[in-house]
Design a protein around this motif. Structure first.
Motif, PDB file in Angstrom:
ATOM      1  N   ILE A 194       0.717  -1.291  -0.100  1.00 33.61           N
ATOM      2  CA  ILE A 194       0.122  -0.459  -0.249  1.00 33.61           C
ATOM      3  C   ILE A 194       0.645   1.441  -0.020  1.00 33.61           C
ATOM      4  CG2 ILE A 194      -1.835   0.684   1.048  1.00 33.61           C
ATOM      5  CD1 ILE A 194      -2.849  -1.847   2.209  1.00 33.61           C
ATOM      6  N   GLY A 195       0.791   2.124  -0.585  1.00 33.96           N
ATOM      7  CA  GLY A 195       1.750   2.947  -1.034  1.00 33.96           C
ATOM      8  C   GLY A 195       1.372   4.397  -0.339  1.00 33.96           C
ATOM      9  N   PRO A 196       0.199   4.715  -0.484  1.00 32.09           N
ATOM     10  CA  PRO A 196       0.064   6.396   0.278  1.00 32.09           C
ATOM     11  C   PRO A 196       0.299   6.026   1.798  1.00 32.09           C
ATOM     12  CG  PRO A 196      -1.740   5.913  -1.133  1.00 32.09           C
ATOM     13  CD  PRO A 196      -0.710   4.784  -1.332  1.00 32.09           C
ATOM     14  N   GLU A 220      -0.646  11.369   3.829  1.00 31.02           N
ATOM     15  CA  GLU A 220      -0.390  11.469   2.814  1.00 31.02           C
ATOM     16  C   GLU A 220      -1.667  10.792   2.116  1.00 31.02           C
ATOM     17  OE1 GLU A 220       3.742  10.372   0.368  1.00 31.02           O
ATOM     18  OE2 GLU A 220       2.351   8.929   0.536  1.00 31.02           O
ATOM     19  N   MET A 221      -2.295  10.091   2.864  1.00 33.42           N
ATOM     20  CA  MET A 221      -4.314  10.022   2.421  1.00 33.42           C
ATOM     21  C   MET A 221      -4.405  10.615   3.074  1.00 33.42           C
ATOM     22  SD  MET A 221      -4.352   5.260   3.188  1.00 33.42           S
ATOM     23  CE  MET A 221      -3.624   4.798   2.919  1.00 33.42           C
ATOM     24  N   ALA A 222      -4.268  11.536   3.856  1.00 31.77           N
ATOM     25  CA  ALA A 222      -5.164  13.101   4.591  1.00 31.77           C
ATOM     26  C   ALA A 222      -5.016  13.723   3.495  1.00 31.77           C
ATOM     27  CB  ALA A 222      -4.539  12.823   6.312  1.00 31.77           C
ATOM     28  N   ASP A 223      -4.226  14.066   3.361  1.00 33.42           N
ATOM     29  CA  ASP A 223      -4.020  14.839   2.525  1.00 33.42           C
ATOM     30  C   ASP A 223      -5.080  14.636   0.690  1.00 33.42           C
ATOM     31  OD1 ASP A 223      -2.027  16.846   3.838  1.00 33.42           O
ATOM     32  OD2 ASP A 223      -0.453  15.735   2.557  1.00 33.42           O
ATOM     33  N   LYS A 273       1.916   8.773  -2.780  1.00 36.26           N
ATOM     34  CA  LYS A 273       1.259   9.819  -3.851  1.00 36.26           C
ATOM     35  C   LYS A 273       2.626  10.416  -4.240  1.00 36.26           C
ATOM     36  CE  LYS A 273      -1.026  14.055  -1.507  1.00 36.26           C
ATOM     37  NZ  LYS A 273       0.428  15.035  -2.356  1.00 36.26           N
ATOM     38  N   ALA A 274       3.816  10.591  -3.755  1.00 43.42           N
ATOM     39  CA  ALA A 274       4.671  11.603  -4.866  1.00 43.42           C
ATOM     40  C   ALA A 274       4.299  10.917  -6.224  1.00 43.42           C
ATOM     41  CB  ALA A 274       5.836  10.902  -3.933  1.00 43.42           C
ATOM     42  N   GLU A 275       4.355   9.041  -6.401  1.00 42.51           N
ATOM     43  CA  GLU A 275       4.033   9.251  -7.530  1.00 42.51           C
ATOM     44  C   GLU A 275       2.880   9.700  -8.528  1.00 42.51           C
ATOM     45  OE1 GLU A 275       6.172   6.966 -10.692  1.00 42.51           O
ATOM     46  OE2 GLU A 275       7.298   8.167  -9.319  1.00 42.51           O
TER      47      GLU A 275
END
Length: 948
Positions: free
Chosen positions: A19-21, A25-28, A850-852
């Motif tokens: 799971i990436g984020p 990051e999920m909050a954003d 999220k960065a990707e």
């Protein structure tokens, strides 16, 4: 202060793997999407009436170390004996340089099918080497880039022969010496198509006038080596075709099929360094005469040129992908075994023609010595002429000898009640031969190394093969390693960047999940090994089946289909068999116009007539049209095929209604499982109305794509369909669709490790985050691109379709221009022009951070800005970064006469400065490639240019 986990699940390493984020990051991302949290997003996306009542739960998720320990304990329950069982499966020696740099290298196993040739030049060259190898060994002009396995290749060749033969006969002759699984799969394929299979002795039973073609096994499953020149000539005299299923290693010393006049040759390249692995994955081959090339199934790699005139590889004649023809297709082939074909091609490069011939000669000489020892002890050995396989008449001693062999660490093959089959291979040592003798009660040493051959001179090969320089390169490991690295560096795989392909789910293939594939306890098991030697595989497969049933709501699973399209075919055959068992002749299959192209092709292969159902304006199935066509079909309705969530990336709210209508008229519901990764833990296919589905283990369950294969497409069924699942072709059971009963068994440990380490809650979270990532991309690109289809709350499922069609009119920019421009930013393009022409279908998967995602969105927004510059006259409509994409190093350092800067062309938004990926070629000329079809390695001068 004690640590208190936050979010849906603890923020632990088990979930961080897939799971990436991160939670922050999920909050954003929630803010960008406009939801409170994941629960809020899922409630807006997934209809309440299809949600499962209970969460997935099979206990605590395993840590990485725990899972690997469990895998080790399970693997240890398999007993690795020397299996000399033959039947198309052989011991082989994988050169370590190939194991480490190809099989275990994510640069090779995480790549996608090379539909974007500019960023696939490495694997395309390796596959071209494979085609050249096959073409040379078979003596036929053209070969494809691999098929699923030998049995399905035989079936494809049979159907291809039916297509190209001028004979009007309905029969097809099958050599009785063919491997049992080949016969079984050909019978399965023939029945729905009305082809009559005639099995017999080619020398006594073949009546050319009665058949449109014939297939011969070479060498035969019991060792017979025969020249089929006369039989093929007799077939040609009545305008029928001749097919030879040939062992490619034997072809280094035996007369090639082309020299016999064969129209088609098929076989398996497993013994070219690919472990036997419980039956797969292995790359089959199909070669044919040049005059039949446009009737070939599968993919063909060809040579073309790029925009600068430099040599470039691409997939040629892509209509060979028969699923594009939908219900008019004669094959549903859409999966190859690219990774295994690459391994086999490097095996040939590594050994060269002299090395391959030496291996074949050693195997034959050992077989002769073994036979002489048995004959000296009074045993009857047949046949007189053989390559690597003999049968020994032991009378009533069969079980005694076989038991003694097991005690010696060797598996032998029972043939009838009084004979034993023995097939030697590359891994056979003198001690192996001595152990065989001891099993027969013979005490002697294998010390007679005087070369002796039992092959008639008339059948020995006289022609050259593998003459291209690539098969004569310096095979020092240093050079081999560098050649593999050069090719890998030309490709863009998942180890470099996100591959956001809709419906293809290019997610993480975790290292811990991949490691067991190489363990000898999994990789060296023959699919016909006795049950007491495969207890580890049995435990693994049965537990994986149980978990897949729990995930899907089905009652039983067959692991046999070794691709998604193969799963479709197997599922429809299961439905057809169910109807026949009830005395009903149903043959109509309803398929929405938006369905996967393989769906109608699979239905056609299963003997069904396809009726297309229209779509509503929002892309959903037109329920009124569906009901009308179901009523019109009446008691002829066999099935419907739907994809859920839909191909448009939406959870259609009428899915239960569609299933109910189908059942109302006596049909069965086939739900394509291609998009299951948007459902795991949230909804069950078998609970919303499905009777059968295939599951793409190479998508949802973490098996890698391997550059276009391996794949696995097991089918889940409700209880009433279980009796009609595919049979075991290795022992001649009916209904087999693939060579081995569990398909590509050696890659099932990947999916098992995945579900063990994720657990039920982890898999559910992966689904939720996949939906979040897709909606985040849709939100970030809103205003720049139109998302074509959404649910009632404006949400997409795990993928979204961007409408790029308006740009063709406003700026002359096509979807292909956008795809090629993304390469400059270091991305593989999303799925182009499917399911709607001129669009991009994006699926980010849960694995991406999220960065990707932001890097991708930045690239897409930059592309939209460049399109706007064209629309508003600030950039030339023909000479611009999109039309000239992808840009290469040669563009960067060469003369520059373009009305935009080198920096804009070569370093657009999203691209890395230090780690920039450079496409090795400019845009490939597809038209030139098809008009100048070259499907084997180009000449030496071109080869030197390419590898310098």
């Amino acid at each position: 202060m004690p640590f208190t986990p936050t979010g849906y699940l603890p923020y632990d390493f088990a979930n961080r793997r897939h799971i990436g984020p991160s939670p922050s990051e999920m909050a954003d991302m929630f803010t960008a999407v406009g939801v409170k949290d994941l629960d809020d997003l899922i409630d807006q996306t997934v209809p309440e009436n299809i949600r499962q009542a209970e969460p997935l739960d099979w206990g605590r998720a395993r840590s990485e170390r725990e899972a690997l320990h469990q895998m080790r304990v399970t693997a240890a329950k398999n007993k690795v004996l020397r299996s000399l069982l033959g039947q198309g499966y052989h011991g082989t020696v994988t050169p370590p340089v190939i194991q480490r740099n190809i099989l275990e290298n994510p640069a090779w196993y995480t790549a996608y099918t090379p539909y974007q040739p500019e960023i696939s030049q490495g694997r395309l060259e390796a596959l071209l080497n494979f085609q050249t190898m096959v073409s040379d060994l078979t003596g036929l002009e053209i070969a494809n880039a691999s098929l699923l396995d030998e049995a399905t290749a035989c079936a494809e060749a049979m159907v291809m022969g039916h297509r190209v033969a001028k004979s009007k006969a309905k029969g097809f002759f099958v050599d009785e010496n063919s491997h049992p699984q080949n016969i079984a799969v050909m019978k399965t394929r023939a029945a729905p198509l009305g082809i009559e299979i005639i099995v017999g002795d080619p020398e006594a039973d073949l009546v050319p006038e009665d058949v449109f073609g014939a297939i011969f096994q070479y060498p035969g499953t019991y060792g017979y080596v025969r020249d089929f020149t006369d039989q093929i000539a007799a077939l040609h005299a009545v305008k029928a075709v001749g097919i030879v299923s040939a062992d490619p290693l034997a072809l280094t010393v035996l007369k090639e099929p082309g020299a016999m006049g064969a129209d088609i040759a098929v076989g398996s390249t497993q013994r070219f360094g690919v472990p036997v692995g419980m039956g797969g994955p292995h790359a089959a081959y199909l070669a044919t005469a040049d005059r039949h090339k446009r009737a070939m199934p599968g993919r063909i790699v060809g040579v073309s040129v790029d925009a600068r005139g430099n040599k470039a590889y691409r997939l040629s004649l892509q209509t060979r992908e028969q699923h594009i023809r939908r219900e008019k297709a004669t094959s549903n082939v859409c999966t190859a075994q690219a990774l295994l074909a690459v391994m086999a091609s490097f095996y040939a490069v590594f050994h060269g023609p002299e090395g391959l011939k030496a291996i074949a000669q050693r195997i034959h000489r050992k077989t002769v010595r073994m036979a002489k020892g048995l004959e000296a002890a009074g045993f009857e050995v047949t046949p007189k002429h053989f390559f690597d396989t003999i049968t020994v008449n032991v009378g009533p001693l069969q079980k005694t000898v076989m038991k003694s062999a097991v005690e010696e660490g060797i598996n032998l093959r029972p043939v009838g009640d009084d004979r034993i089959g023995i097939t030697l291979d590359e891994a056979t040592r003198p001690g192996t031969v001595e152990s065989i003798w001891r099993a027969f009660g013979i005490a002697r040493k294998d010390d007679d190394f005087t070369p002796e051959y039992r092959l008639p001179d008339a059948i020995l090969r006289t022609s050259d093969y593998l003459t291209h320089p690539v098969f004569h390169m310096n095979r020092a490991e240093t050079e081999m390693m560098r050649y593999m690295r050069r090719l890998a560096d030309r490709d863009l795989a998942l180890d470099r960047a996100m591959i956001p392909l809709g419906s293809c789910t290019m997610k993480l293939n975790a290292a811990a999940e991949m490691m067991p594939v190489s363990w000898r306890e999994f990789s060296m098991i023959h699919p016909m090994a006795p049950a007491d030697q495969t207890e580890g595989y049995t435990i693994l497969i049965e537990d994986l089946k149980d978990k897949l049933c729990l995930i899907t709501g089905y009652d039983a699973m067959s692991m046999q289909p070794n691709s998604g399209a193969q799963g479709e075919y197997a599922g429809l055959l299961t439905i057809a068999a169910y109807h026949r068992s009830r005395g009903q002749e149903r043959n109509i299959c309803l398929i929405p116009i938006s369905a996967h192209g393989t769906n109608p092709a699979s239905a056609h292969m299963a003997g069904m007539d396809v009726v297309v159902v229209n779509s509503a304006e929002n892309g959903d199935i037109d329920v009124a049209d569906f009901r009308a066509k179901a009523e019109a079909a009446g008691d002829k309705l066999a099935a419907c095929m739907i994809t859920y969530p839909s191909t448009h990336g939406v959870f259609e709210e009428t899915v239960r209604e569609v299933c109910d209508i189908t059942h109302e008229f006596g049909g069965q519901v086939y739900i394509d499982g291609a998009n299951l990764n948007a459902m795991v833990g949230l909804s069950k296919l078998g609970e919303i109305g499905g009777d059968v589905s295939h599951l793409n283990l190479h998508k949802t369950f973490a098996i890698p794509h391997g550059g276009g294969g391996p794949g696995m497409g097991p089918i889940g069924v409700k209880a009433h369909l279980e009796p009609h699942l595919p049979g075991n072709g290795l022992i001649g059971e009916e209904g087999a669709v693939s060579s081995a009963p569990n398909g590509s068994g050696s890659i099932l440990p990947i999916s098992w490790a995945y579900v063990l380490m994720m657990g039920g809650a982890g898999l559910t979270q992966a689904t939720r985050v996949a939906i979040l990532n897709a909606n985040y991309i849709a939100a970030r690109l809103k205003g720049a691109y139109e998302v074509l289809f959404t649910g009632h709350a404006g949400r997409v499922a795990h993928e979204c379709i961007l409408d790029t069609r308006p740009f063709a009119e406003s700026a002359g920019i096509t979807v292909e221009d956008i795809a090629k421009r993304l390469m400059d930013s270091g991305f593989h393009a999303p799925t182009m022009s499917w399911p709607v022409a001129g669009t991009l279908m994006i699926e980010p998967t849960e694995s991406e951070t999220k960065a990707e995602l932001d890097r991708f969105c930045d690239a897409m927004l930059s592309i939209r800005a460049e399109i706007r510059d064209i629309e508003e006259g600030r950039m030339d409509a023909e000479n611009n970064p999109l039309k000239n994409a992808p840009h290469t190093v040669e563009d960067l350092v060469g003369d520059w006469d373009r009305p935009y800067s080198r920096e804009q062309g070569c370093f657009p938004a999203g691209s890395f400065r230090v780690d920039k990926y450079w496409s090795p070629v400019n845009r490939v000329d597809n038209v030139y490639g098809d008009r100048h079809l070259i499907c084997t390695c180009p000449p030496l001068t071109d080869y030197v240019d390419t590898t310098e």
